[in-house]
Design a protein around this motif. Structure first.
Motif, PDB file in Angstrom:
ATOM      1  N   THR A  27       2.138  16.184   4.591  1.00  0.00           N
ATOM      2  CA  THR A  27       3.111  15.181   4.152  1.00  0.00           C
ATOM      3  C   THR A  27       2.484  14.322   3.058  1.00  0.00           C
ATOM      4  O   THR A  27       1.250  14.202   2.963  1.00  0.00           O
ATOM      5  N   GLY A  28       3.346  13.711   2.276  1.00  0.00           N
ATOM      6  CA  GLY A  28       2.851  12.811   1.232  1.00  0.00           C
ATOM      7  C   GLY A  28       2.113  11.633   1.818  1.00  0.00           C
ATOM      8  O   GLY A  28       1.083  11.198   1.276  1.00  0.00           O
ATOM      9  N   PHE A  29       2.594  11.101   2.935  1.00  0.00           N
ATOM     10  CA  PHE A  29       1.950   9.955   3.571  1.00  0.00           C
ATOM     11  C   PHE A  29       0.516  10.271   3.965  1.00  0.00           C
ATOM     12  O   PHE A  29      -0.403   9.463   3.734  1.00  0.00           O
ATOM     13  N   LYS A  30       0.293  11.480   4.559  1.00  0.00           N
ATOM     14  CA  LYS A  30      -1.065  11.843   4.972  1.00  0.00           C
ATOM     15  C   LYS A  30      -1.978  12.031   3.769  1.00  0.00           C
ATOM     16  O   LYS A  30      -3.166  11.689   3.813  1.00  0.00           O
ATOM     17  N   ILE A  31      -1.438  12.568   2.667  1.00  0.00           N
ATOM     18  CA  ILE A  31      -2.260  12.739   1.463  1.00  0.00           C
ATOM     19  C   ILE A  31      -2.634  11.387   0.871  1.00  0.00           C
ATOM     20  O   ILE A  31      -3.755  11.193   0.388  1.00  0.00           O
ATOM     21  N   ILE A  32      -1.722  10.436   0.943  1.00  0.00           N
ATOM     22  CA  ILE A  32      -2.046   9.082   0.464  1.00  0.00           C
ATOM     23  C   ILE A  32      -3.160   8.486   1.322  1.00  0.00           C
ATOM     24  O   ILE A  32      -4.092   7.852   0.810  1.00  0.00           O
ATOM     25  N   GLN A  33      -3.074   8.686   2.629  1.00  0.00           N
ATOM     26  CA  GLN A  33      -4.133   8.191   3.517  1.00  0.00           C
ATOM     27  C   GLN A  33      -5.489   8.782   3.147  1.00  0.00           C
ATOM     28  O   GLN A  33      -6.489   8.057   3.047  1.00  0.00           O
ATOM     29  N   GLU A  34      -5.533  10.097   2.954  1.00  0.00           N
ATOM     30  CA  GLU A  34      -6.796  10.762   2.605  1.00  0.00           C
ATOM     31  C   GLU A  34      -7.291  10.314   1.228  1.00  0.00           C
ATOM     32  O   GLU A  34      -8.498  10.162   1.004  1.00  0.00           O
ATOM     33  N   THR A  35      -6.370  10.111   0.316  1.00  0.00           N
ATOM     34  CA  THR A  35      -6.746   9.641  -1.021  1.00  0.00           C
ATOM     35  C   THR A  35      -7.387   8.263  -0.941  1.00  0.00           C
ATOM     36  O   THR A  35      -8.418   8.006  -1.580  1.00  0.00           O
ATOM     37  N   ASN A  36      -6.799   7.376  -0.146  1.00  0.00           N
ATOM     38  CA  ASN A  36      -7.353   6.028  -0.011  1.00  0.00           C
ATOM     39  C   ASN A  36      -8.690   6.019   0.727  1.00  0.00           C
ATOM     40  O   ASN A  36      -9.533   5.150   0.479  1.00  0.00           O
TER      41      ASN A  36
ATOM     42  N   GLY B 108     -15.983   2.574  -2.925  1.00  0.00           N
ATOM     43  CA  GLY B 108     -15.942   1.148  -3.231  1.00  0.00           C
ATOM     44  C   GLY B 108     -14.730   0.690  -4.008  1.00  0.00           C
ATOM     45  O   GLY B 108     -14.792  -0.341  -4.700  1.00  0.00           O
ATOM     46  N   LEU B 109     -13.628   1.414  -3.888  1.00  0.00           N
ATOM     47  CA  LEU B 109     -12.413   1.065  -4.639  1.00  0.00           C
ATOM     48  C   LEU B 109     -11.311   0.616  -3.697  1.00  0.00           C
ATOM     49  O   LEU B 109     -11.237   1.064  -2.543  1.00  0.00           O
ATOM     50  N   PRO B 110     -10.416  -0.270  -4.158  1.00  0.00           N
ATOM     51  CA  PRO B 110      -9.311  -0.715  -3.298  1.00  0.00           C
ATOM     52  C   PRO B 110      -8.298   0.401  -3.067  1.00  0.00           C
ATOM     53  O   PRO B 110      -8.159   1.325  -3.882  1.00  0.00           O
ATOM     54  N   ALA B 111      -7.601   0.325  -1.949  1.00  0.00           N
ATOM     55  CA  ALA B 111      -6.586   1.323  -1.618  1.00  0.00           C
ATOM     56  C   ALA B 111      -5.410   1.222  -2.590  1.00  0.00           C
ATOM     57  O   ALA B 111      -5.094   0.153  -3.127  1.00  0.00           O
ATOM     58  N   LEU B 112      -4.770   2.361  -2.826  1.00  0.00           N
ATOM     59  CA  LEU B 112      -3.569   2.401  -3.651  1.00  0.00           C
ATOM     60  C   LEU B 112      -2.349   2.105  -2.782  1.00  0.00           C
ATOM     61  O   LEU B 112      -2.245   2.588  -1.653  1.00  0.00           O
ATOM     62  N   LYS B 113      -1.428   1.335  -3.323  1.00  0.00           N
ATOM     63  CA  LYS B 113      -0.209   0.996  -2.606  1.00  0.00           C
ATOM     64  C   LYS B 113       0.849   2.064  -2.871  1.00  0.00           C
ATOM     65  O   LYS B 113       1.086   2.454  -4.009  1.00  0.00           O
ATOM     66  N   GLU B 114       1.495   2.537  -1.786  1.00  0.00           N
ATOM     67  CA  GLU B 114       2.545   3.533  -1.940  1.00  0.00           C
ATOM     68  C   GLU B 114       3.747   2.916  -2.650  1.00  0.00           C
ATOM     69  O   GLU B 114       4.194   1.820  -2.309  1.00  0.00           O
ATOM     70  N   ASN B 115       4.261   3.627  -3.655  1.00  0.00           N
ATOM     71  CA  ASN B 115       5.398   3.142  -4.426  1.00  0.00           C
ATOM     72  C   ASN B 115       6.539   4.150  -4.332  1.00  0.00           C
ATOM     73  O   ASN B 115       6.344   5.341  -4.619  1.00  0.00           O
ATOM     74  N   GLU B 116       7.716   3.684  -3.928  1.00  0.00           N
ATOM     75  CA  GLU B 116       8.836   4.599  -3.704  1.00  0.00           C
ATOM     76  C   GLU B 116       9.338   5.244  -4.992  1.00  0.00           C
ATOM     77  O   GLU B 116       9.837   6.371  -4.976  1.00  0.00           O
ATOM     78  N   LEU B 117       9.247   4.542  -6.113  1.00  0.00           N
ATOM     79  CA  LEU B 117       9.662   5.143  -7.387  1.00  0.00           C
ATOM     80  C   LEU B 117       8.744   6.301  -7.755  1.00  0.00           C
ATOM     81  O   LEU B 117       9.205   7.350  -8.226  1.00  0.00           O
ATOM     82  N   LEU B 118       7.442   6.119  -7.512  1.00  0.00           N
ATOM     83  CA  LEU B 118       6.483   7.193  -7.784  1.00  0.00           C
ATOM     84  C   LEU B 118       6.674   8.340  -6.792  1.00  0.00           C
ATOM     85  O   LEU B 118       6.505   9.511  -7.161  1.00  0.00           O
ATOM     86  N   ASN B 119       7.006   8.003  -5.543  1.00  0.00           N
ATOM     87  CA  ASN B 119       7.309   9.064  -4.566  1.00  0.00           C
ATOM     88  C   ASN B 119       8.489   9.915  -5.040  1.00  0.00           C
ATOM     89  O   ASN B 119       8.464  11.147  -4.962  1.00  0.00           O
ATOM     90  N   ALA B 120       9.532   9.249  -5.528  1.00  0.00           N
ATOM     91  CA  ALA B 120      10.724   9.967  -5.988  1.00  0.00           C
ATOM     92  C   ALA B 120      10.405  10.842  -7.193  1.00  0.00           C
ATOM     93  O   ALA B 120      10.884  11.982  -7.298  1.00  0.00           O
ATOM     94  N   ALA B 121       9.576  10.323  -8.102  1.00  0.00           N
ATOM     95  CA  ALA B 121       9.187  11.101  -9.279  1.00  0.00           C
ATOM     96  C   ALA B 121       8.366  12.320  -8.873  1.00  0.00           C
ATOM     97  O   ALA B 121       8.539  13.420  -9.415  1.00  0.00           O
TER      98      ALA B 121
END
Length: 294
Positions: A78-87, A94-107
């Protein structure tokens, strides 16, 4: 006879004095006219310095294709799990987590579906839509954007998908780019050229809202005042032509006074525009510095 001679001498002197005064008057007004005219041209170039914002930045490494013998494992991707692994990867670096964005999800979902529908595996669609245009089409205004693509016939987990991206220098650079603050992901299964595969898309972005844009109202005010200034410019030229054409000294002096008043108003307006442009340019410089990460 003597009195007549004296009278004629005085009359001649009066005529000479009047003639000298008349010519001197013309010279003085003409000098004033020329002086003001020169001042106008010096100001004319002072406010032509509105700068433009920087070009948007786009990172899109070569799409990653992973074809290997199938293990038969039924992965739950799922996209959610890939975002988790990416973060998790960003956190480890040493980098901040990325925030999930619905517009980017749709794209991202639209991109994955389009690649299956039109049977291509590239950042640019057959219609010429690149990743930047894609996210903009979904309402995402960005300063920096990036896209990672992956295709594989057998992924065991979201962790494996992100690991494959991390093993590729270009995709790793996107995942660990410290300019990004948001992400959208889609990963779906479909048929590509006769084979069932996963198609994964990561869309990264730094939204335009992160940097304060220059004041549009201020820019419009500058443009409107420049139109007014152009009107003064035409009036000044017309007044100059009238001065050059007149032969009447009294009318000449009136026209010169009118000309000088127009130039005075022109100078006041030009100075006002110059100050407004300085304010606008400061805003643009601040935006550019933010957009460049300075």
């Amino acid at each position: 006879m003597k009195k007549l001679t004296v009278f004629l001498v005085f009359l001649l002197l009066a005529i000479i004095i009047f003639g000298v005064w008349y010519r001197w008057s013309d010279i003085m007004f003409f000098a004033k006219f020329n002086k003001e005219k020169s001042a106008r041209f010096e100001i004319k170039t002072d406010f032509q310095n509105i700068v433009s914002v920087i070009e948007k930045q786009l990172q899109s490494p070569e799409p990653l294709k992973i074809i290997k013998p199938k293990t038969g494992v039924q992965a739950d991707l799922t996209g959610f799990k890939i975002i988790q692994e990416t973060n998790l990867q960003r956190e480890e670096n040493g980098l901040p987590a990325l925030k999930e964005n619905e517009l980017l999800n749709a794209a991202a979902l639209a991109k994955a579906n389009d690649m299956f529908l039109n049977q291509y595996f590239e950042h640019n669609s057959p219609l010429g839509v690149d990743p930047g245009k894609l996210v903009q089409n979904y309402g995402y205004k960005y300063i920096v954007a990036g896209e990672n693509l992956i295709m594989g016939n057998d992924f065991s987990s979201a962790k494996e998908v992100v690991k494959e991206w991390m093993n590729s220098p270009g995709h790793r650079a996107n995942i660990l780019n410290n300019r990004y603050s948001e992400i959208g992901v889609s990963i779906i299964k479909g048929v590509f050229k006769g084979e069932t595969v996963w198609m994964g898309v990561q869309e990264f972005g730094l939204p335009m809202a992160n940097c304060k844009e220059p004041n549009v109202v201020l820019k419009d005010e500058i443009d409107q005042k420049k139109i007014e200034l152009d009107s003064f410019y035409l009036q000044i030229n017309t007044a100059k032509e009238q001065i050059n054409a007149t032969k009447n000294n009294a009318q000449y002096n009136i026209l010169v006074d009118q000309y000088n008043e127009l130039v005075r108003q022109y100078q006041i307006l030009a100075e006002d525009i110059k100050n407004l442009v300085a304010q606008y340019n400061n805003q643009v410089n601040s935006f550019n510095a933010c957009a460049k990460g300075e």
